[in-house]
Design a protein around this motif. Structure first.
Motif, short mmCIF file in Angstrom:
data_model
loop_
_atom_site.label_atom_id
_atom_site.label_comp_id
_atom_site.label_asym_id
_atom_site.label_seq_id
_atom_site.Cartn_x
_atom_site.Cartn_y
_atom_site.Cartn_z
N THR A 111 -6.48 4.51 -6.36
CA THR A 111 -6.95 4.12 -5.03
C THR A 111 -8.47 4.08 -4.98
O THR A 111 -9.14 4.94 -5.55
N TRP A 112 -8.99 3.10 -4.29
CA TRP A 112 -10.39 3.06 -3.92
C TRP A 112 -10.49 3.77 -2.57
O TRP A 112 -9.81 3.40 -1.62
N GLU A 113 -11.33 4.79 -2.48
CA GLU A 113 -11.54 5.51 -1.23
C GLU A 113 -12.92 5.15 -0.71
O GLU A 113 -13.92 5.38 -1.38
N GLU A 127 -12.47 6.12 7.38
CA GLU A 127 -12.01 6.32 6.01
C GLU A 127 -10.93 5.29 5.73
O GLU A 127 -9.94 5.19 6.46
N ASP A 158 -8.55 3.67 2.55
CA ASP A 158 -8.07 3.73 1.17
C ASP A 158 -7.46 2.37 0.83
O ASP A 158 -6.65 1.84 1.59
N ARG A 196 -5.03 8.74 -9.74
CA ARG A 196 -4.11 9.78 -9.30
C ARG A 196 -2.97 10.05 -10.27
O ARG A 196 -1.96 10.62 -9.90
N ASP A 220 -15.47 5.77 -3.73
CA ASP A 220 -14.97 6.57 -4.84
C ASP A 220 -13.71 5.92 -5.39
O ASP A 220 -12.92 5.36 -4.65
N GLU A 248 -15.72 5.16 2.63
CA GLU A 248 -16.15 5.68 3.92
C GLU A 248 -17.09 4.64 4.50
O GLU A 248 -18.06 4.24 3.86
N LYS A 256 -4.52 3.53 3.91
CA LYS A 256 -4.94 4.52 4.90
C LYS A 256 -6.14 3.98 5.64
O LYS A 256 -7.04 3.40 5.04
N GLN A 257 -6.15 4.16 6.95
CA GLN A 257 -7.33 3.87 7.75
C GLN A 257 -7.39 4.90 8.85
O GLN A 257 -6.45 5.06 9.64
N ASP A 297 -10.25 6.89 -7.18
CA ASP A 297 -9.39 8.05 -7.39
C ASP A 297 -8.22 7.65 -8.28
O ASP A 297 -7.33 6.94 -7.85
#
Length: 121
Positions: free
Chosen positions: A76-78, A89, A91, A70, A66, A80, A101-102, A68
């Motif tokens: 951000t690319w999110e 997950e 980011d 913001r 996805d 999974e 984020k991981q 996002d």
């Protein structure tokens, strides 16, 4: 004859009101489009974000992606990713390509987070 004139006048008034509403809507849409910030493509493409995420979790596959936007925060690319029974997950900052984020979660068979895998032993 009087009924015809009344219907004709009512039709003209109705047409004028509808035309005014359409004009007002079009003018508002044009004004909104002019003042809105232009959409800017992310510097990091989806393919690049996938490559970055796969380097973070080797041997995994991407199950969801996805983008996002913001607003005032960084886009951000999110992603999974799935590796065996683990779900990760990740980011990825769409401007710099840095992982922001991981997080890894153990996947159980019944898809809820109660720690029960569904069997009775």
């Amino acid at each position: 004859m009087r009924i015809t004139k009344k219907l004709l006048v009512a039709g003209i008034v109705s047409l004028a009101a509808t035309g005014g509403a359409v004009y007002a809507t079009a003018a508002y849409a044009a004004e909104s489009a002019a003042t809105a910030a232009p959409a800017v493509a992310p510097k990091v493409t989806a393919e690049q974000a996938i490559g970055i995420a796969l380097k973070e979790v080797p041997g995994s596959w991407v199950s969801e992606l996805d983008f996002d936007s913001r607003g005032r925060q960084a886009d951000t690319w999110e992603l999974e990713l799935t590796k065996g029974t683990e779900r990760h997950e990740v980011d990825v900052d769409a401007a710099s390509g840095k992982v922001t984020k991981q997080q890894a979660d153990q996947d159980d068979d019944d898809r809820d987070d109660d720690g029960d895998d569904g069997d009775d032993d």
